[in-house]
Design a protein around this motif. Structure first.
Motif, PDB file in Angstrom:
ATOM      1  N   HIS A 171     -55.591  29.978   5.466  1.00 45.39           N
ATOM      2  CA  HIS A 171     -56.285  29.682   4.208  1.00 45.39           C
ATOM      3  C   HIS A 171     -57.608  28.953   4.410  1.00 45.39           C
ATOM      4  N   GLY A 172     -58.138  28.966   5.625  1.00 41.62           N
ATOM      5  CA  GLY A 172     -59.523  28.554   5.802  1.00 41.62           C
ATOM      6  C   GLY A 172     -59.823  27.247   6.479  1.00 41.62           C
ATOM      7  N   CYS A 173     -58.834  26.577   7.078  1.00 36.88           N
ATOM      8  CA  CYS A 173     -59.120  25.325   7.772  1.00 36.88           C
ATOM      9  C   CYS A 173     -59.869  25.587   9.077  1.00 36.88           C
ATOM     10  N   ASP A 174     -60.840  24.750   9.360  1.00 38.73           N
ATOM     11  CA  ASP A 174     -61.597  24.838  10.614  1.00 38.73           C
ATOM     12  C   ASP A 174     -60.897  24.103  11.745  1.00 38.73           C
ATOM     13  N   ALA A 175     -60.048  23.168  11.418  1.00 41.30           N
ATOM     14  CA  ALA A 175     -59.233  22.442  12.381  1.00 41.30           C
ATOM     15  C   ALA A 175     -58.031  21.895  11.625  1.00 41.30           C
ATOM     16  N   ILE A 176     -56.978  21.550  12.367  1.00 44.52           N
ATOM     17  CA  ILE A 176     -55.728  21.129  11.728  1.00 44.52           C
ATOM     18  C   ILE A 176     -55.271  19.805  12.325  1.00 44.52           C
ATOM     19  N   ILE A 177     -54.879  18.897  11.451  1.00 44.51           N
ATOM     20  CA  ILE A 177     -54.297  17.628  11.877  1.00 44.51           C
ATOM     21  C   ILE A 177     -52.782  17.823  12.010  1.00 44.51           C
ATOM     22  N   ALA A 178     -52.274  17.676  13.219  1.00 42.04           N
ATOM     23  CA  ALA A 178     -50.829  17.760  13.455  1.00 42.04           C
ATOM     24  C   ALA A 178     -50.258  16.364  13.223  1.00 42.04           C
ATOM     25  N   MET A 179     -49.625  16.163  12.076  1.00 40.02           N
ATOM     26  CA  MET A 179     -49.169  14.841  11.651  1.00 40.02           C
ATOM     27  C   MET A 179     -47.705  14.638  12.017  1.00 40.02           C
ATOM     28  N   GLY A 180     -47.480  13.903  13.090  1.00 40.40           N
ATOM     29  CA  GLY A 180     -46.123  13.638  13.542  1.00 40.40           C
ATOM     30  C   GLY A 180     -45.367  12.697  12.613  1.00 40.40           C
ATOM     31  N   TYR A 181     -44.064  12.687  12.769  1.00 38.46           N
ATOM     32  CA  TYR A 181     -43.180  11.891  11.921  1.00 38.46           C
ATOM     33  C   TYR A 181     -43.452  10.392  12.059  1.00 38.46           C
ATOM     34  N   GLU A 182     -44.084   9.988  13.166  1.00 40.08           N
ATOM     35  CA  GLU A 182     -44.360   8.580  13.421  1.00 40.08           C
ATOM     36  C   GLU A 182     -45.466   8.013  12.533  1.00 40.08           C
ATOM     37  N   ALA A 183     -46.269   8.878  11.937  1.00 42.27           N
ATOM     38  CA  ALA A 183     -47.480   8.447  11.232  1.00 42.27           C
ATOM     39  C   ALA A 183     -47.170   7.564  10.031  1.00 42.27           C
ATOM     40  N   VAL A 216     -56.807  21.459  17.273  1.00 41.20           N
ATOM     41  CA  VAL A 216     -55.756  20.632  16.676  1.00 41.20           C
ATOM     42  C   VAL A 216     -56.052  19.163  16.944  1.00 41.20           C
ATOM     43  N   ILE A 217     -55.856  18.349  15.928  1.00 41.10           N
ATOM     44  CA  ILE A 217     -56.055  16.904  15.999  1.00 41.10           C
ATOM     45  C   ILE A 217     -54.684  16.241  15.914  1.00 41.10           C
ATOM     46  N   ALA A 218     -54.331  15.437  16.902  1.00 42.68           N
ATOM     47  CA  ALA A 218     -53.024  14.785  16.922  1.00 42.68           C
ATOM     48  C   ALA A 218     -53.055  13.504  16.106  1.00 42.68           C
ATOM     49  N   ALA A 219     -52.019  13.279  15.320  1.00 46.04           N
ATOM     50  CA  ALA A 219     -51.905  12.061  14.512  1.00 46.04           C
ATOM     51  C   ALA A 219     -50.454  11.616  14.460  1.00 46.04           C
ATOM     52  N   GLY A 220     -50.251  10.317  14.509  1.00 43.30           N
ATOM     53  CA  GLY A 220     -48.902   9.776  14.400  1.00 43.30           C
ATOM     54  C   GLY A 220     -48.461   9.083  15.674  1.00 43.30           C
ATOM     55  N   GLY A 221     -48.355   7.752  15.635  1.00 43.04           N
ATOM     56  CA  GLY A 221     -47.891   7.004  16.790  1.00 43.04           C
ATOM     57  C   GLY A 221     -48.938   6.812  17.865  1.00 43.04           C
ATOM     58  N   SER A 320     -44.690  -4.367  -2.760  1.00 42.53           N
ATOM     59  CA  SER A 320     -45.898  -3.608  -2.437  1.00 42.53           C
ATOM     60  C   SER A 320     -45.651  -2.675  -1.261  1.00 42.53           C
ATOM     61  N   ASN A 321     -46.373  -1.579  -1.250  1.00 42.86           N
ATOM     62  CA  ASN A 321     -46.293  -0.687  -0.101  1.00 42.86           C
ATOM     63  C   ASN A 321     -47.051  -1.301   1.075  1.00 42.86           C
ATOM     64  N   LEU A 322     -46.407  -1.369   2.205  1.00 43.50           N
ATOM     65  CA  LEU A 322     -46.982  -1.942   3.425  1.00 43.50           C
ATOM     66  C   LEU A 322     -47.115  -0.819   4.448  1.00 43.50           C
ATOM     67  N   TRP A 323     -47.995   0.139   4.165  1.00 42.86           N
ATOM     68  CA  TRP A 323     -48.085   1.341   4.997  1.00 42.86           C
ATOM     69  C   TRP A 323     -48.378   0.983   6.458  1.00 42.86           C
ATOM     70  N   ALA A 324     -47.661   1.639   7.352  1.00 37.87           N
ATOM     71  CA  ALA A 324     -47.868   1.447   8.787  1.00 37.87           C
ATOM     72  C   ALA A 324     -47.120   2.543   9.525  1.00 37.87           C
ATOM     73  N   GLY A 325     -47.692   2.977  10.638  1.00 38.58           N
ATOM     74  CA  GLY A 325     -47.019   3.938  11.506  1.00 38.58           C
ATOM     75  C   GLY A 325     -46.107   3.228  12.484  1.00 38.58           C
ATOM     76  N   GLN A 326     -45.336   4.004  13.227  1.00 34.04           N
ATOM     77  CA  GLN A 326     -44.344   3.418  14.120  1.00 34.04           C
ATOM     78  C   GLN A 326     -44.945   2.679  15.310  1.00 34.04           C
ATOM     79  N   ALA A 327     -46.223   2.888  15.599  1.00 37.39           N
ATOM     80  CA  ALA A 327     -46.866   2.207  16.728  1.00 37.39           C
ATOM     81  C   ALA A 327     -47.644   0.977  16.281  1.00 37.39           C
ATOM     82  N   PHE A 328     -47.312   0.412  15.120  1.00 38.75           N
ATOM     83  CA  PHE A 328     -48.137  -0.674  14.565  1.00 38.75           C
ATOM     84  C   PHE A 328     -48.160  -1.905  15.462  1.00 38.75           C
ATOM     85  N   THR A 329     -47.134  -2.125  16.272  1.00 36.89           N
ATOM     86  CA  THR A 329     -47.134  -3.320  17.119  1.00 36.89           C
ATOM     87  C   THR A 329     -48.162  -3.223  18.248  1.00 36.89           C
TER      88      THR A 329
END
Length: 354
Positions: A171-183, A216-221, A320-329
């Motif tokens: 559907h036309g993306c020039d690149a894709i972010i692969a968003m892992g479950y850790e994000a 592909v762009i890696a995201a998550g952790g 409140s939402n305290l958004w953070a990925g699994q690698a926050f430490t």
């Protein structure tokens, strides 16, 4: 930095470093975007929580302070139909907290909202012509997407499964972010609501790399140079880093969120729908523990947060939402520019030593 094993993202976005500062809605400031872009990476301005006037002002500020490419990010969900019964059931579930904190339960419930991409937002893009435009929860309708492409912008969106990645490429993306479950933050899932379909970064990235032809762009952790190097070894052309930027002085983060990021244990994040109605990863707090991170009574996205707003005035950290990925430490306090450069320099050094 020409030694990177894959330079497709560098060439596509015309940036120097394959580091993308994630669009952290509510926490990202124009100062963060400017710093990340001026450092050679790609800064990202989230628009979902901004009015059109605020968006225009932020983009004006960014354009005034950097000549480098930057990204603007939008949600493209469909607003849910009204469901008064579900809204009442949800507020009734929260009533004990209202009574405990002395908050007026009978007062009108505030509206919690995230704006989906629309014609007005598209007109702002046509005015400012950012080099990259990214979307969350799929892509907007074709007529709007075509208008964005006509500005010359490169298109990104997040995939949480291989199926979503293939759909985005088609559907036309020039690149894709692969968003892992850790994000951290909202899951970008859009072809399914089934959380059991969600895949970790190490498994997801190489499978998406094998399934699509675009970079592909890696995201998550990914919180330090080790994650950057690992992403490239898995076939990624760049990384998107979010939570690490919450430790920078350019981030707009509440005192309770700052404290949680610095004191919570590494195992204390969970996927929750309590704060918005859609699955998102954040640090555990009282309401997540007592209601369960996933609650079937929460109204559909983005409406769940309205009934929680009055409670935050008395117990911010608990409601409140305290958004953070699994690698926050792994987070380290430094400026956004320093973080962008360090991730690239140390990540490349690890790759060169392979």
């Amino acid at each position: 930095m020409s030694q990177w094993p894959d330079t497709r993202i560098l060439d596509l976005f015309r940036i120097e470093l394959p580091i993308i500062q994630a669009p952290l809605a509510g926490a990202t400031t124009s100062a963060m975007v400017i710093a990340a872009s001026n450092a050679g990476g790609l800064g990202s301005m989230p628009a979902a929580m901004l009015s059109i006037e605020q968006l225009r002002e932020e983009l004006k500020t960014i354009r005034q302070h950097t000549q480098r490419p930057f990204n603007v990010n939008f949600f493209c969900h469909q607003p849910p139909p009204p469901d008064e019964q579900r809204a009442r059931d949800w507020k009734n579930l929260l009533e004990p907290y209202y009574r405990e904190l002395g908050v007026d339960f009978d007062a009108p419930t505030p509206v919690s909202n995230r704006a989906p991409f629309d014609n007005a937002a598209c007109e702002v893009l046509e005015e400012f012509r950012p080099e990259v435009v990214s979307f969350h929860f799929g892509l907007p309708e074709k007529s709007l997407l075509d208008r964005v492409k006509a500005t010359g912008a490169k298109i990104l969106s997040s995939a949480t499964t291989v199926e979503e990645a293939v759909w985005l490429e088609q559907h036309g993306c020039d690149a894709i972010i692969a968003m892992g479950y850790e994000a951290g933050g909202h899951r970008g899932m859009f072809l399914s609501n089934d959380l059991s379909s969600q895949v970790g970064t190490f498994a997801l990235v190489p499978q998406i790399v094998d399934a699509v032809n675009v970079p592909v762009i890696a995201a998550g952790g990914i919180g330090d140079a080790r994650g950057v190097a690992a992403a490239f070894l898995l076939g990624a052309s760049a990384v998107q880093v979010g939570t690490a930027y919450l430790f920078t002085p350019e981030a707009k983060v509440s005192a309770s969120h700052q404290k949680a990021l610095r004191t919570a244990k590494e195992s204390e994040t969970a996927i929750t729908n309590i704060f918005t109605g859609r699955p998102a990863r954040g640090i555990l707090n009282r309401v997540m523990r007592e209601l369960g991170p996933m609650c079937d009574k929460a109204p559909a996205f983005p409406l769940a947060g309205g009934a929680l707003m009055p409670l935050r005035t008395k117990g911010e950290a608990d409601f409140s939402n305290l958004w953070a990925g699994q690698a926050f430490t792994l987070g380290v306090e430094m400026t956004s520019a320093e973080l962008t450069r360090r991730l690239a320099e140390e990540g490349l050094a690890k790759l060169v030593r392979q």
